[in-house]
Design an enzyme around this catalytic site. Structure first.
Site, PDB file in Angstrom:
ATOM      1  N   ARG A  61      18.656  66.461  -0.377  1.00 60.48           N
ATOM      2  CA  ARG A  61      17.198  66.380  -0.476  1.00 60.48           C
ATOM      3  C   ARG A  61      16.553  65.763   0.769  1.00 60.48           C
ATOM      4  NH1 ARG A  61      16.486  63.122  -5.496  1.00 60.48           N
ATOM      5  NH2 ARG A  61      18.070  64.486  -6.332  1.00 60.48           N
ATOM      6  N   GLU A 103      15.893  70.956  -2.264  1.00 60.40           N
ATOM      7  CA  GLU A 103      16.133  70.591  -3.666  1.00 60.40           C
ATOM      8  C   GLU A 103      17.018  71.680  -4.270  1.00 60.40           C
ATOM      9  OE1 GLU A 103      14.698  67.995  -5.309  1.00 60.40           O
ATOM     10  OE2 GLU A 103      13.293  67.331  -3.758  1.00 60.40           O
ATOM     11  N   LYS A 168      34.922  65.251 -11.057  1.00 63.23           N
ATOM     12  CA  LYS A 168      34.753  64.728 -12.392  1.00 63.23           C
ATOM     13  C   LYS A 168      33.503  63.854 -12.424  1.00 63.23           C
ATOM     14  CE  LYS A 168      36.478  60.642 -12.969  1.00 63.23           C
ATOM     15  NZ  LYS A 168      35.913  59.694 -12.050  1.00 63.23           N
ATOM     16  N   HIS A 198      41.230  63.101  -8.168  1.00 64.37           N
ATOM     17  CA  HIS A 198      41.822  62.663  -6.894  1.00 64.37           C
ATOM     18  C   HIS A 198      43.154  61.943  -7.074  1.00 64.37           C
ATOM     19  CE1 HIS A 198      39.898  58.752  -7.658  1.00 64.37           C
ATOM     20  NE2 HIS A 198      40.678  58.251  -6.727  1.00 64.37           N
ATOM     21  N   LYS A 202      47.241  61.792  -4.748  1.00 66.83           N
ATOM     22  CA  LYS A 202      47.921  60.587  -4.236  1.00 66.83           C
ATOM     23  C   LYS A 202      49.416  60.880  -4.091  1.00 66.83           C
ATOM     24  CE  LYS A 202      44.619  57.345  -6.210  1.00 66.83           C
ATOM     25  NZ  LYS A 202      44.059  56.421  -5.255  1.00 66.83           N
ATOM     26  N   ASP A 255      35.421  57.667 -17.650  1.00 63.91           N
ATOM     27  CA  ASP A 255      35.506  57.648 -16.185  1.00 63.91           C
ATOM     28  C   ASP A 255      36.937  57.896 -15.703  1.00 63.91           C
ATOM     29  OD1 ASP A 255      34.628  57.265 -13.531  1.00 63.91           O
ATOM     30  OD2 ASP A 255      35.101  55.124 -13.597  1.00 63.91           O
ATOM     31  N   HIS A 260      42.263  60.764 -14.880  1.00 62.03           N
ATOM     32  CA  HIS A 260      43.399  60.225 -14.121  1.00 62.03           C
ATOM     33  C   HIS A 260      44.557  59.785 -15.030  1.00 62.03           C
ATOM     34  CE1 HIS A 260      40.381  60.305 -11.120  1.00 62.03           C
ATOM     35  NE2 HIS A 260      39.950  59.064 -11.203  1.00 62.03           N
ATOM     36  N   LYS A 358      37.428  47.422 -15.063  1.00 62.65           N
ATOM     37  CA  LYS A 358      36.833  46.867 -13.839  1.00 62.65           C
ATOM     38  C   LYS A 358      36.923  45.344 -13.947  1.00 62.65           C
ATOM     39  CE  LYS A 358      34.705  50.826 -12.462  1.00 62.65           C
ATOM     40  NZ  LYS A 358      35.163  51.546 -11.271  1.00 62.65           N
TER      41      LYS A 358
HETATM   42  C1  BG6 Z   1      37.081  57.145  -9.690  1.00 59.75           C
HETATM   43  C2  BG6 Z   1      36.244  56.384 -10.681  1.00 59.75           C
HETATM   44  O1  BG6 Z   1      37.509  58.359 -10.236  1.00 59.75           O
HETATM   45  O2  BG6 Z   1      38.218  56.372  -9.327  1.00 59.75           O
HETATM   46  C3  BG6 Z   1      35.861  55.025 -10.150  1.00 59.75           C
HETATM   47  O3  BG6 Z   1      35.065  57.127 -10.968  1.00 59.75           O
HETATM   48  C4  BG6 Z   1      37.073  54.287  -9.638  1.00 59.75           C
HETATM   49  O4  BG6 Z   1      35.186  54.265 -11.137  1.00 59.75           O
HETATM   50  C5  BG6 Z   1      37.879  55.157  -8.701  1.00 59.75           C
HETATM   51  O5  BG6 Z   1      36.612  53.111  -8.968  1.00 59.75           O
HETATM   52  C6  BG6 Z   1      39.166  54.473  -8.279  1.00 59.75           C
HETATM   53  O6  BG6 Z   1      39.852  55.264  -7.366  1.00 59.75           O
HETATM   54  P1  BG6 Z   1      41.056  54.667  -6.537  1.00 59.75           P
HETATM   55  O7  BG6 Z   1      41.587  55.823  -5.773  1.00 59.75           O
HETATM   56  O8  BG6 Z   1      40.491  53.577  -5.688  1.00 59.75           O
HETATM   57  O9  BG6 Z   1      42.033  54.127  -7.535  1.00 59.75           O
END
Ligand code: BG6
EC number: 1.1.1.49
Length: 507
Positions: A61, A103, A168, A198, A202, A255, A260, A358
């Site tokens: 934007r 937009e 995600k 992601h 790893k 999340d 994951h 967290k």
């Molecule tokens: C993300 C989450 O997928 O992974 C975040 O949305 C989290 O909340 C993050 O902090 C952690 O990723 P990594 O690679 O640092 O373990």
């Protein structure tokens, strides 16, 4: 460059270099783009894995132009890239940088994007091959996909390809995930949709496959005869930072458990795939996800919490409810723990405990396979009081590696037995640094290599696991338990394990 264990090509030992291509990032002004995506693109260029004419287009934007976006990218790279900054590499990459302001509901902006893409094909030789990375909230996916279709961007000609990359969360629950899936797949064929989890990028997660399937010694004990339970932990010491807008109403289970942690569970529990062909790998993961059963008493076998204010690492930190943008009555979980069972011959009776949070004790992600105790100990009891269960721990991060915990004799005149650990550390065993997950995944998108991307069926099955738990929590009168920063979660998490006669590891 390390070989890719998930490819079957005869050329697997050769570096995998992307062919002519361009990457368009939507949401390029966001945190993910700045900290992960743009640096990863540079790292790939720096490793010689991108073609010289690579095109990188930002769409957002903001009223920026290509020069400004290039400047922002350069700063992001200098701050966050894994590999050293090299002027020559940067200049080459910079020449392919474009920016389109607009937009998502602006037809003209998408027409300008289509023109930019054509211009890249003509000037940089991107050959009509373009990936569209949607680093935007899922609520924007349908509109962006429709615009890509309307402007002709989703269509490729001849041998050229068009792919879409989605981040995600893939939905908010099963129903919304299915809806999202159908919108995205009405524009892009299934094999052109790359869902990023992601964690699958790893190195240590991929090493789990090597550990399990390249060795003889683990397989015979990788089952209910020897394994007592499995603990999968993803702990972070940070709070939600500036992500209130995303996090509130989502929470830790959606999340990271939905994606994951359930992926880690699937890779840990699955049978050996007939090959590492994406379909074969997926089939095994899907079998595990379909075989998961939930505890009958969800309340007794799950726990959720919210971090309170307090001290962490010598600093005063805010509680979740004091974070900017979080309503005082938010019931969003910042900690979640659940017990799942995998109803297969291999795993019957072996609980899988998943937890994430967290503001916990420290940042660590690990998979711990905890073994049954030896059926008989020929030592007097006082000599083995300090002997725990054998455990094989796969450390996903940090200090990537594998640890084996077993009993050993304490030096001295009595037969005292205590736990010791045997450690394999990636950092010690190999000289190369592991690439960042996003480097690997962006490269795989450009190569059209799908094994490390969850298929829509896996996403669906994962929601089927989590939905009843979320519904239970949402309808429960018991609110998330508060926990102090720097601890390992709320007391209810320990109580949940104690009910099963077990305890969480202190990683
Ligand atoms: C993300 C989450 O997928 O992974 C975040 O949305 C989290 O909340 C993050 O902090 C952690 O990723 P990594 O690679 O640092 O373990």
């Amino acid at each position: 460059m390390s070989p890719n264990p998930l490819r079957n090509d005869e050329d697997r030992r050769l570096p995998r270099i992307a062919g002519p291509a361009g990457l368009v990032i939507f949401g390029v002004t966001g945190d993910l783009a700045r900290k992960k995506l743009l640096p990863a693109v540079y790292d790939l260029a720096n490793r010689g894995l991108l073609p010289p004419g690579f095109g990188l287009t930002g769409f957002a934007r903001r009223d920026w132009n290509a020069d400004h976006f290039a400047q922002v990218t350069k700063e992001a790279v200098q701050q966050h890239a894994r590999t050293p900054f090299r002027e020559r590499v940067w200049r080459q990459l910079e020449q392919g940088i474009r920016f389109v302001p607009g937009e998502f509901d602006d037809d003209d902006a998408f027409d300008r994007l289509a023109a930019t893409v054509r211009e890249l094909d003509a000037e940089r030789g991107t050959a009509g091959n373009h990936a569209f990375y949607l680093s935007v909230p899922p609520s924007a996916f349908p509109l962006v996909c429709r615009q890509l279709a309307r402007s002709g961007l989703s269509e490729s000609e001849g041998d050229a390809w068009r792919r879409v990359v989605i981040e995600k969360p893939f939905g908010h629950d099963l129903a919304s995930a299915l809806e999202l899936q159908s919108v995205v797949e009405s524009v892009f064929p299934g094999d052109s949709v790359f869902r990023i989890d992601h964690y699958l990028g790893k190195e240590t997660v991929q090493n789990l496959l090597a550990l399990r399937f390249a060795n003889q010694m683990f397989e015979p004990i990788w089952n209910a005869n020897y394994v007592d339970h499995v603990q999968i932990t993803m702990a972070e010491d940070i709070g939600i930072g500036s992500r209130a807008g995303y996090y509130d109403g989502v929470g830790s289970a959606r999340d990271v458990i939905q994606n994951h942690l359930l992926q880690l569970l699937a890779l840990t529990a699955m049978e050996e795939p007939v090959s590492f062909d994406p379909k074969a790998l997926r089939a095994e993961k899907e079998k595990v996800l379909s075989a998961i059963t939930l505890p009958e008493d969800i309340a007794a076998h799950t726990a959720r919490g919210q971090y309170a204010s307090g001290w962490q690492g010598g600093e005063k930190v805010k509680g979740f409810h004091e974070e900017n943008g979080i309503p005082a009555d938010s019931i969003t979980d910042t900690f979640a723990a659940i017990r799942l069972d995998v109803n297969t011959r291999r795993w019957a009776g072996v609980p899988f405990y998943l937890r994430t949070g967290k503001r916990l004790g420290r940042r660590v992600t690990e998979i711990a396979i905890v073994f049954k105790r030896a059926p008989h100990l020929p030592f007097p009891l006082p000599d083995t009081v300090e002997l725990g269960e054998n455990a094989l721990v796969i450390r996903v991060q940090p200090d990537e590696g594998v640890t084996l915990r077993f009993g050993a004799k304490v030096p001295g005149t009595v037969m005292e037995v205590r736990d010791v650990t045997m450690d394999f550390g990636y950092g010690h065993a190999f000289t190369e640094n592991s690439p960042e997950a996003y480097e690997r995944l962006i490269l795989d998108v450009l190569l059209g290599d799908p094994p490390l991307f969850p298929h829509s069926k896996e996403v669906e099955l994962s929601w089927r696991v989590l939905d009843p738990i979320l519904q239970h929590w949402e309808s429960s009168s018991v609110l998330p338990d508060a926990y102090r920063p720097g601890t390992w979660g709320p007391p209810s998490a320990d109580e949940m394990m104690a009910r099963d006669g077990r305890a969480w590891r202190r990683p």
